[in-house]
Structure formats: C-alpha cells, structure tokens
Design an enzyme around this catalytic site. Structure first.
Site, mmCIF file in Angstrom:
data_model
loop_
_atom_site.group_PDB
_atom_site.id
_atom_site.type_symbol
_atom_site.label_atom_id
_atom_site.label_comp_id
_atom_site.label_asym_id
_atom_site.label_seq_id
_atom_site.Cartn_x
_atom_site.Cartn_y
_atom_site.Cartn_z
ATOM 1 N N TYR A 152 3.433 4.095 -8.303
ATOM 2 C CA TYR A 152 4.678 4.784 -7.923
ATOM 3 C C TYR A 152 5.888 4.055 -8.509
ATOM 4 O O TYR A 152 6.762 4.668 -9.134
ATOM 5 C CB TYR A 152 4.764 4.855 -6.402
ATOM 6 C CG TYR A 152 5.998 5.554 -5.876
ATOM 7 C CD1 TYR A 152 6.096 6.939 -5.902
ATOM 8 C CD2 TYR A 152 7.063 4.825 -5.335
ATOM 9 C CE1 TYR A 152 7.225 7.587 -5.399
ATOM 10 C CE2 TYR A 152 8.188 5.463 -4.835
ATOM 11 C CZ TYR A 152 8.264 6.841 -4.865
ATOM 12 O OH TYR A 152 9.381 7.476 -4.378
ATOM 13 N N LYS A 156 8.600 5.386 -11.326
ATOM 14 C CA LYS A 156 10.044 5.527 -11.104
ATOM 15 C C LYS A 156 10.830 4.652 -12.093
ATOM 16 O O LYS A 156 11.935 5.028 -12.504
ATOM 17 C CB LYS A 156 10.399 5.186 -9.657
ATOM 18 C CG LYS A 156 9.796 6.175 -8.639
ATOM 19 C CD LYS A 156 10.265 7.602 -8.858
ATOM 20 C CE LYS A 156 9.864 8.528 -7.725
ATOM 21 N NZ LYS A 156 10.345 9.908 -7.909
HETATM 22 P P1 NAP Z 1 8.278 15.172 0.321
HETATM 23 O O1 NAP Z 1 8.893 15.317 1.665
HETATM 24 O O2 NAP Z 1 6.841 14.824 0.206
HETATM 25 O O3 NAP Z 1 8.569 16.501 -0.517
HETATM 26 C C1 NAP Z 1 8.173 16.559 -1.870
HETATM 27 C C2 NAP Z 1 8.288 17.981 -2.346
HETATM 28 O O4 NAP Z 1 7.836 17.987 -3.725
HETATM 29 C C3 NAP Z 1 7.385 18.924 -1.577
HETATM 30 O O5 NAP Z 1 8.009 20.171 -1.459
HETATM 31 C C4 NAP Z 1 6.141 18.996 -2.468
HETATM 32 O O6 NAP Z 1 5.409 20.189 -2.314
HETATM 33 C C5 NAP Z 1 6.778 18.939 -3.839
HETATM 34 N N1 NAP Z 1 5.803 18.504 -4.836
HETATM 35 C C6 NAP Z 1 5.062 17.374 -4.817
HETATM 36 N N2 NAP Z 1 4.207 17.378 -5.854
HETATM 37 C C7 NAP Z 1 4.407 18.538 -6.527
HETATM 38 C C8 NAP Z 1 3.814 19.128 -7.658
HETATM 39 N N3 NAP Z 1 2.801 18.531 -8.304
HETATM 40 N N4 NAP Z 1 4.249 20.320 -8.082
HETATM 41 C C9 NAP Z 1 5.249 20.963 -7.414
HETATM 42 N N5 NAP Z 1 5.851 20.459 -6.316
HETATM 43 C C10 NAP Z 1 5.428 19.258 -5.877
HETATM 44 O O7 NAP Z 1 9.035 14.063 -0.555
HETATM 45 P P2 NAP Z 1 10.488 13.390 -0.382
HETATM 46 O O8 NAP Z 1 10.305 12.189 0.449
HETATM 47 O O9 NAP Z 1 11.506 14.415 -0.041
HETATM 48 O O10 NAP Z 1 10.712 12.872 -1.884
HETATM 49 C C11 NAP Z 1 11.450 13.603 -2.844
HETATM 50 C C12 NAP Z 1 11.729 12.669 -4.015
HETATM 51 O O11 NAP Z 1 12.455 11.545 -3.540
HETATM 52 C C13 NAP Z 1 10.458 12.126 -4.654
HETATM 53 O O12 NAP Z 1 10.631 12.047 -6.050
HETATM 54 C C14 NAP Z 1 10.336 10.744 -4.054
HETATM 55 O O13 NAP Z 1 9.633 9.873 -4.897
HETATM 56 C C15 NAP Z 1 11.789 10.353 -3.916
HETATM 57 N N6 NAP Z 1 12.055 9.321 -2.894
HETATM 58 C C16 NAP Z 1 11.712 9.526 -1.580
HETATM 59 C C17 NAP Z 1 11.975 8.530 -0.648
HETATM 60 C C18 NAP Z 1 11.629 8.691 0.823
HETATM 61 O O14 NAP Z 1 11.597 7.680 1.545
HETATM 62 N N7 NAP Z 1 11.416 9.904 1.331
HETATM 63 C C19 NAP Z 1 12.589 7.332 -1.059
HETATM 64 C C20 NAP Z 1 12.902 7.172 -2.401
HETATM 65 C C21 NAP Z 1 12.641 8.177 -3.306
HETATM 66 P P3 NAP Z 1 4.046 20.181 -1.400
HETATM 67 O O15 NAP Z 1 4.393 19.518 -0.130
HETATM 68 O O16 NAP Z 1 3.752 21.621 -1.273
HETATM 69 O O17 NAP Z 1 3.042 19.431 -2.207
#
Ligand code: NAP
Length: 247
Positions: A152, A156
């Site tokens: 991961y 990133k």
């Molecule tokens: P999340 O709640 O898991 O939501 C991710 C979304 O992306 C979901 O709608 C998921 O759809 C979709 N997705 C994942 N894989 C996919 C694929 N192969 N094709 C199409 N859609 C896909 O994630 P989040 O925490 O909001 O994270 C969003 C971004 O922020 C990510 O890039 C993550 O790395 C980054 N981020 C998150 C955090 C954190 O703590 N939350 C911190 C730093 C960075 P499904 O659920 O239907 O698979």
C-alpha cells in the site's frame, strides 16, 4: 448584510473514482453541493444506486483493476473539467510476507488505474486546448514506513511520483495535478479498523491535533484543489494529517 458565495465548481464536470463509499462518496456529495456535475465510478451497484438517488449524479459500475475497463470508463466520461483518482485498496501484510500477487493487485488499482485514466483525460484536454485539474488521493502511508503496509505504502509513493511527473509534463498545457495524503480518515470501515483503543491511542499520540480526520475534512481539500482558488497549486504532495509529520 451577508453576501451569498457562488458555488466554486458550478457547471464543472468531474469524474470521481471510488465514489461509492468513504472519502470518494463524501467528495462526490460535496462536489454536487458546490455546483459540479459528478460522474461517479465504483464497484458496488448498491452504493452507486443510493448515491445517484441522493445527488442525481451519473454512475458507472467498473472494476478499475481491469486496465481495459478503466480506460473505457474514462473515455465514456469525456469531456471533463476535473478528475479525482480516489479509488484505492489496502491489503495488509508484513513486508516479508508480501507476495507478488498481492503487490500487483494493489498497484493495479492504486497506481495503474489513475495513470491510465489520467492519460485519457489529459489527452482530451490537450486536444481541446482546455484547462483541467487532477487530484490523486494518496496517503500519509507514502511518507511514513507504516508497518504491514509495504504494498500500500509503495503504491501511494508511486502515485505521488506520478503526480509530480504529471504536474511537470502537463503543467505547460494548463493542467494541474496534485496529491493529497490523509492520515487515518474515519470512514465507516476505518472506524471499525481503528476502534481498538490500544491501536488508535498510539497513533493519536503522534498527531498534534489528537484526532483522526473526518471524510469531509479530506473532501473539502479535494474540492479546493479542483477549484480556481487553487489555480497556482501544481505538483504538491499535501498531507491532511493534523500535523503528524512535524511531531
Ligand atoms: P473505502 O471506504 O474502502 O471506499 C473505497 C471506494 O473505492 C469504494 O466505493 C470501493 O468500491 C471503491 N473501489 C475500490 N476498489 C475499486 C476498484 N477496483 N474498482 C472500482 N472501485 C473501487 O475507502 P476510503 O477509506 O474512502 O479511501 C479512499 C481513498 O483514500 C483510497 O485511495 C485510500 O487509499 C485513501 N486513504 C484513505 C484513508 C483512510 O483512513 N480511510 C487514509 C489515507 C488515504 P467497493 O466498496 O464496491 O469495492
């Protein structure tokens, strides 16, 4: 007397990947409230259905791990004014147990898809002599050696590198590319993952603001970077981390 503030993104067409849940969903909702027309891409039909019902945005069900499908959805979404490469996956494993297959799965969604989608969108902007803005949703994990996040974190860091190259090569065409790098952000899934006080406490102790980010605190930075208020910001790797790195 109060002066009404015009929505900053009125009429802009913006593609948001991973808009079904979490940060992407809150971003899509905030963009709509700022006047944008959002094209939402994600994997689960149920999430996109409820998002469309709430916001009226157009939706596409796509698995971005499929390079061909990622390119096809980008072409269908044209013409655009902005792009948010937000979809991302986390697969945790200690470095010594990170397999080639796991590494490739994470890189396909977190790096390859943003690259392919951005190429298609940027080529269209250059062809039309249009300006545009891209936000790559990276992570604090690109800047910190987070245990169990080998694939991961590498994905990133690669995304941040892509941001800088894109900013350099596409900047002369009036296309801005920036990364945002959030700390733990309390999406429903992260709330469950960080509900253990022992785990959360150690992390919180390293954040001067002593709390994790809320999805809307990340979404508001994405909206800012897409807007003309950020018209001179290009190529930044922007932590949204409550000061984690200075502590
Ligand atoms: P999340 O709640 O898991 O939501 C991710 C979304 O992306 C979901 O709608 C998921 O759809 C979709 N997705 C994942 N894989 C996919 C694929 N192969 N094709 C199409 N859609 C896909 O994630 P989040 O925490 O909001 O994270 C969003 C971004 O922020 C990510 O890039 C993550 O790395 C980054 N981020 C998150 C955090 C954190 O703590 N939350 C911190 C730093 C960075 P499904 O659920 O239907 O698979």
């Amino acid at each position: 007397m109060t002066t009404a503030i015009a929505p900053r993104l009125m009429g802009k067409r913006i593609l948001v990947t991973g808009a079904g849940k979490g940060i992407g969903r809150v971003t899509a909702e905030m963009l709509v409230s700022e006047g944008a027309e959002v094209i939402a891409v994600s994997r689960s039909a149920e999430d996109l259905g409820s998002l469309a019902e709430r916001t009226g945005c157009r939706t596409h069900i796509v698995d971005l791990a499929d390079a061909g499908a990622a390119g096809a959805v980008a072409r269908q979404a044209l013409p655009l004014d902005g792009l948010v490469n937000n979809a991302g996956v986390v697969e945790l494993a200690p470095f010594l147990e990170t397999t080639a297959a796991l590494f490739e799965r994470v890189m396909a969604v977190n790096v390859r898809a943003p690259m392919l989608i951005s190429q298609i969108v940027a080529r269209d902007w250059i062809r039309r002599e249009a300006r545009g803005a891209i936000v790559n949703v990276s992570s604090l994990a690109s800047l910190w050696g987070t245990p169990d996040h080998a694939a991961y974190g590498a994905s990133k860091a690669a995304l941040d590198s892509l941001t800088m190259t894109m900013a350099n090569e596409l900047g002369p065409f009036g296309i801005r590319t920036n990364s945002i790098n959030p700390v733990v952000t309390l999406t429903p899934m992260a709330e469950r993952a960080w509900s253990d006080p022992a785990k959360a406490g150690a992390m919180l102790a390293r954040i001067p603001l002593r709390r994790f980010a809320k999805p809307k605190e990340v979404a508001s930075v994405i909206c800012f970077l897409l807007s003309d208020a950020a018209s001179m910001i290009n190529g930044v790797i922007l932590p949204v981390d409550g000061g984690f790195r200075v502590a």
